[in-house]
Design a protein around this motif. Structure first.
Motif, short mmCIF file in Angstrom:
data_model
loop_
_atom_site.label_atom_id
_atom_site.label_comp_id
_atom_site.label_asym_id
_atom_site.label_seq_id
_atom_site.Cartn_x
_atom_site.Cartn_y
_atom_site.Cartn_z
N THR A 31 0.83 -1.21 0.00
CA THR A 31 0.00 0.00 0.00
C THR A 31 0.86 1.25 0.00
OG1 THR A 31 -1.73 -1.21 1.19
CG2 THR A 31 -1.88 1.18 1.18
N ARG A 32 1.92 1.25 0.82
CA ARG A 32 2.84 2.40 0.83
C ARG A 32 3.51 2.58 -0.53
NH1 ARG A 32 3.57 0.42 6.09
NH2 ARG A 32 5.36 -0.85 5.49
N ARG A 33 3.89 1.48 -1.14
CA ARG A 33 4.53 1.57 -2.46
C ARG A 33 3.53 2.07 -3.51
NH1 ARG A 33 7.35 -3.04 -6.04
NH2 ARG A 33 8.31 -1.64 -7.56
N ALA A 34 2.30 1.59 -3.46
CA ALA A 34 1.27 2.08 -4.39
C ALA A 34 1.07 3.58 -4.20
CB ALA A 34 -0.03 1.32 -4.18
N ALA A 35 1.19 4.05 -2.97
CA ALA A 35 1.07 5.50 -2.71
C ALA A 35 2.27 6.24 -3.30
CB ALA A 35 0.96 5.76 -1.21
N ARG A 36 3.48 5.70 -3.14
CA ARG A 36 4.67 6.34 -3.71
C ARG A 36 4.59 6.40 -5.23
NH1 ARG A 36 7.25 3.16 0.21
NH2 ARG A 36 7.99 1.68 -1.35
N LEU A 37 3.99 5.38 -5.84
CA LEU A 37 3.83 5.36 -7.29
C LEU A 37 2.67 6.24 -7.76
CD1 LEU A 37 4.46 1.57 -7.96
CD2 LEU A 37 5.88 3.48 -8.74
N GLY A 38 1.88 6.75 -6.82
CA GLY A 38 0.79 7.66 -7.19
C GLY A 38 -0.53 6.98 -7.48
N TYR A 39 -0.64 5.69 -7.20
CA TYR A 39 -1.89 4.99 -7.48
C TYR A 39 -2.93 5.21 -6.38
CZ TYR A 39 0.45 2.72 -11.31
OH TYR A 39 1.14 2.50 -12.47
N VAL A 40 -2.46 5.33 -5.16
CA VAL A 40 -3.39 5.54 -4.05
C VAL A 40 -2.93 6.71 -3.20
CG1 VAL A 40 -4.10 3.10 -3.92
CG2 VAL A 40 -2.25 3.92 -2.44
N SER A 41 -3.90 7.31 -2.54
CA SER A 41 -3.59 8.31 -1.51
C SER A 41 -4.27 7.84 -0.25
CB SER A 41 -4.07 9.70 -1.93
OG SER A 41 -5.46 9.70 -2.16
N ILE A 42 -3.63 8.12 0.87
CA ILE A 42 -4.13 7.65 2.16
C ILE A 42 -4.40 8.86 3.02
CG2 ILE A 42 -3.60 6.24 4.18
CD1 ILE A 42 -1.53 4.77 2.29
N ASP A 43 -5.61 8.91 3.56
CA ASP A 43 -6.02 9.99 4.44
C ASP A 43 -6.69 9.37 5.67
OD1 ASP A 43 -6.72 12.40 5.58
OD2 ASP A 43 -8.36 12.80 4.19
N GLY A 44 -5.88 9.17 6.70
CA GLY A 44 -6.40 8.52 7.90
C GLY A 44 -6.76 7.08 7.58
N ASP A 45 -8.05 6.74 7.76
CA ASP A 45 -8.53 5.39 7.51
C ASP A 45 -9.06 5.22 6.09
OD1 ASP A 45 -9.10 2.73 8.37
OD2 ASP A 45 -11.23 3.27 8.48
N LEU A 46 -8.98 6.26 5.27
CA LEU A 46 -9.49 6.18 3.91
C LEU A 46 -8.36 6.05 2.90
CD1 LEU A 46 -12.31 8.89 3.92
CD2 LEU A 46 -12.55 6.40 4.14
N VAL A 47 -8.58 5.19 1.92
CA VAL A 47 -7.63 5.00 0.83
C VAL A 47 -8.38 5.30 -0.46
CG1 VAL A 47 -6.17 3.34 -0.39
CG2 VAL A 47 -6.43 3.19 2.10
N THR A 48 -7.80 6.15 -1.30
CA THR A 48 -8.41 6.46 -2.59
C THR A 48 -7.48 5.99 -3.69
OG1 THR A 48 -9.56 8.39 -1.72
CG2 THR A 48 -9.29 8.29 -4.10
N HIS A 49 -7.99 5.07 -4.50
CA HIS A 49 -7.26 4.65 -5.70
C HIS A 49 -7.68 5.61 -6.81
CE1 HIS A 49 -5.68 2.40 -9.03
NE2 HIS A 49 -5.10 1.56 -8.20
N ARG A 50 -6.72 6.12 -7.57
CA ARG A 50 -7.01 7.19 -8.53
C ARG A 50 -7.77 6.74 -9.76
NH1 ARG A 50 -3.24 7.22 -12.85
NH2 ARG A 50 -1.38 6.01 -12.38
N ASN A 51 -7.82 5.41 -10.02
CA ASN A 51 -8.41 4.96 -11.28
C ASN A 51 -9.10 3.61 -11.10
OD1 ASN A 51 -8.59 3.64 -13.91
ND2 ASN A 51 -7.42 5.39 -14.67
N ARG A 52 -10.42 3.60 -11.23
CA ARG A 52 -11.20 2.37 -11.05
C ARG A 52 -10.72 1.26 -12.00
NH1 ARG A 52 -15.71 1.01 -8.63
NH2 ARG A 52 -16.29 3.17 -8.18
N ARG A 53 -10.43 1.60 -13.26
CA ARG A 53 -10.03 0.57 -14.22
C ARG A 53 -8.69 -0.05 -13.84
NH1 ARG A 53 -10.67 3.76 -19.66
NH2 ARG A 53 -8.53 3.07 -19.70
N LEU A 54 -7.75 0.76 -13.36
CA LEU A 54 -6.47 0.21 -12.92
C LEU A 54 -6.64 -0.65 -11.67
CD1 LEU A 54 -4.03 3.21 -13.47
CD2 LEU A 54 -4.27 1.14 -14.86
N LEU A 55 -7.51 -0.22 -10.77
CA LEU A 55 -7.78 -1.02 -9.57
C LEU A 55 -8.37 -2.37 -9.97
CD1 LEU A 55 -8.08 -1.42 -6.51
CD2 LEU A 55 -10.26 -0.20 -6.65
N GLU A 56 -9.33 -2.38 -10.88
CA GLU A 56 -9.95 -3.63 -11.32
C GLU A 56 -8.94 -4.52 -12.03
OE1 GLU A 56 -13.31 -2.16 -13.53
OE2 GLU A 56 -14.45 -1.75 -11.69
N ALA A 57 -8.06 -3.94 -12.83
CA ALA A 57 -7.03 -4.72 -13.51
C ALA A 57 -6.08 -5.35 -12.50
CB ALA A 57 -6.27 -3.85 -14.50
#
Length: 153
Positions: A31-57
């Motif tokens: 998860t930390r690496r995905a954040a460093r790569l820019g795929y996710v952002s973490i805000d407290g207990d919430l995680v936002t993946h920037r792209n639904r299609r990439l998440l599904e893939a």
């Protein structure tokens, strides 16, 4: 010229939902690496993946047994290669469409032409990349199958 290149649908979930989604295949380091790569952002207990299609893939690959760490390795390589390809496309556009004068000295009609050309480039660039990747995958899969069949005989 700079807008509308990225059309992403973000997905927000709790960290518990993320763990449930990926199961034991994902670690906190992933998860930390995905954040460093820019795929996710973490805000407290919430995680936002920037792209639904990439998440599904990503989920599809994990469900097929591909370790998330290796998917992130491929994503890192893909980002570097995509950046190099984008540099090449932008360089071609700058040299051959904008020209050596730059934007400052162009007339309004010339700027409109360039903006239109940039809008036209968006789908073309994506199609070129998709077509070449599909061709490369077909050739690579054909070679892989041939090798596997050769070994089984």
């Amino acid at each position: 010229m700079v807008r509308d290149w990225v059309q992403e649908e973000p997905v927000t979930m709790t960290t518990a939902e993320l763990v449930e989604l990926f199961g034991p295949a994902a670690t906190a380091e992933d998860t930390r690496r995905a954040a460093r790569l820019g795929y996710v952002s973490i805000d407290g207990d919430l995680v936002t993946h920037r792209n639904r299609r990439l998440l599904e893939a990503t989920l599809a690959l994990v469900r097929q047994g591909v370790p998330l760490a290796e998917i992130l390795d491929a994503a890192d390589l893909l980002q570097a290669q995509a950046a190099a390809l984008a540099d090449r496309f932008v360089g071609l556009f700058r040299r051959h469409v904008i020209g050596p004068e730059g934007l400052e000295r162009l007339s309004a009609s010339q700027l409109d032409h360039i903006a239109g050309a940039a809008a036209d480039l968006r789908p073309v660039a994506g199609e070129v990349v998709a077509a070449e990747f599909a061709r490369a995958m077909a050739l690579r899969m054909e070679a892989e199958v041939a090798e596997l069949l050769g070994r089984e005989r």
